[in-house]
Design a protein around this motif. Structure first.
Motif, PDB file in Angstrom:
ATOM      1  N   THR A   1      36.786  25.451  73.055  1.00  0.00           N
ATOM      2  CA  THR A   1      36.660  26.383  74.178  1.00  0.00           C
ATOM      3  C   THR A   1      37.480  25.907  75.374  1.00  0.00           C
ATOM      4  O   THR A   1      38.172  26.696  76.034  1.00  0.00           O
ATOM      5  CB  THR A   1      35.185  26.537  74.581  1.00  0.00           C
TER       6      THR A   1
ATOM      7  N   ALA B   1      41.173  26.409  74.724  1.00  0.00           N
ATOM      8  CA  ALA B   1      41.518  27.825  74.850  1.00  0.00           C
ATOM      9  C   ALA B   1      41.630  28.250  76.310  1.00  0.00           C
ATOM     10  O   ALA B   1      42.397  29.162  76.647  1.00  0.00           O
ATOM     11  CB  ALA B   1      40.474  28.673  74.140  1.00  0.00           C
TER      12      ALA B   1
ATOM     13  N   SER C   1      36.354  31.873  77.979  1.00  0.00           N
ATOM     14  CA  SER C   1      36.859  31.518  76.652  1.00  0.00           C
ATOM     15  C   SER C   1      35.758  31.237  75.659  1.00  0.00           C
ATOM     16  O   SER C   1      36.031  31.039  74.458  1.00  0.00           O
ATOM     17  CB  SER C   1      37.769  30.276  76.767  1.00  0.00           C
TER      18      SER C   1
END
Length: 290
Positions: A255, A258, A281
């Motif tokens: 996460t 990203a 994200s």
């Protein structure tokens, strides 16, 4: 018309007549210096059209200075005796300007926009009780979209945390959450000797101006859940600190990556925009914190 402000003798006489004394339970430290309350009102940058929300007016020292400077003042006081006496104090000391005052016997942490709808407040100006200062500011900014700006007096240590930026040792949950709502800056220091009783710490003024959230597309609760998790274990890397929130360290790392954030970074290095990017994200989930 300039209000007849309360000095130390007038403040103590009023308290004696009411049979009240400042209590630690309510975090009460009453300002008794007219120059200080004048300085607060001036620094707040009020316009004649502003509708002021004052939390914790106490005996009315700041209230009396606010009345001539604003279109209206909502004074929210949790102490029943103090709330009951404030209107009379305004009549005695502020003359016709007392008509601009509405007193609410209420807990500021339970206020809603409906409670203060007529007229809606545009500015928060308050000597906030030390023990609830941060939650009060955050609650009011979240609950009252009409608030455009404000100036609050809080414990100096709290003031430092509220205005801290990423990388600072005192940057933390209050810093990020206030930054979500507003741009904040330090606006001066206030010495202990202007209060009754005299606190054993300095106080600080924090000025803020409302801004749009950095990511209006991401719910505030989701962003704040990330912030809470990151600072709950602030010495750990975000990969580790967010493991519980994300459902595992590997999912946290994915996460973060990203979102363009280094999984090896720590929460104290992230801006509010980066926290919002992390929340955006993440896989969809029910917010864990508010």
């Amino acid at each position: 018309m300039a209000a007849d402000l309360l000095g130390p003798a007038e403040l103590r006489d009023l308290a004696a007549r009411l049979g009240v004394a400042p209590t630690k339970k309510l975090g009460q430290n009453f300002v008794h210096d007219p120059n200080t309350v004048r300085r607060i009102v001036t620094t707040a940058g009020l316009t004649p059209d502003d509708v002021v929300l004052e939390v914790g007016p106490g005996l009315g020292s700041l209230t009396l200075a606010l009345l001539p400077a604003a279109a209206h003042v909502h004074a929210v006081e949790i102490d029943r005796t103090l709330a009951g006496a404030l209107s009379d104090t305004a009549v005695r000391h502020a003359g016709p300007d007392a008509a601009r005052l509405t007193v609410h016997h209420a807990d500021a942490l339970r206020l809603t926009a409906a409670d203060l709808a007529d007229p809606a407040p545009t500015a928060l100006v308050a000597n906030l009780p030390y023990n609830v200062a941060v939650p009060v500011v955050l609650h009011l900014l979240a609950e009252l979209p009409s608030l455009r700006h404000g100036l609050v007096m809080v414990q100096k240590e709290v003031a430092d945390r509220l205005v801290a930026g990423p990388g600072s040792k005192v940057y933390g949950i209050p810093s990020v959450k206030l930054a979500w709502h507003a741009r904040a800056r330090a606006a001066g220091k206030v010495p202990p000797n202007v209060f009754w009783p005299v606190p054993n710490v300095d106080s600080g003024l924090v000025a803020f101006t409302r801004r749009e959230p950095p990511r209006p597309d991401v719910p505030r609760e989701q962003v704040f859940a990330v912030v809470d998790a990151a600072f709950a274990q602030r010495r750990k890397t975000l990969r580790a600190a967010l493991a519980g929130w994300a459902g595992g360290a590997d999912r946290a790392a994915a996460t973060l990556t990203a979102a363009g954030v280094d999984p090896g970074a720590r929460g104290e290095s992230l801006t509010v925009e980066q926290f919002a990017a992390v929340a955006a994200s993440a896989p969809s989930r029910t917010p864990a914190a508010q």
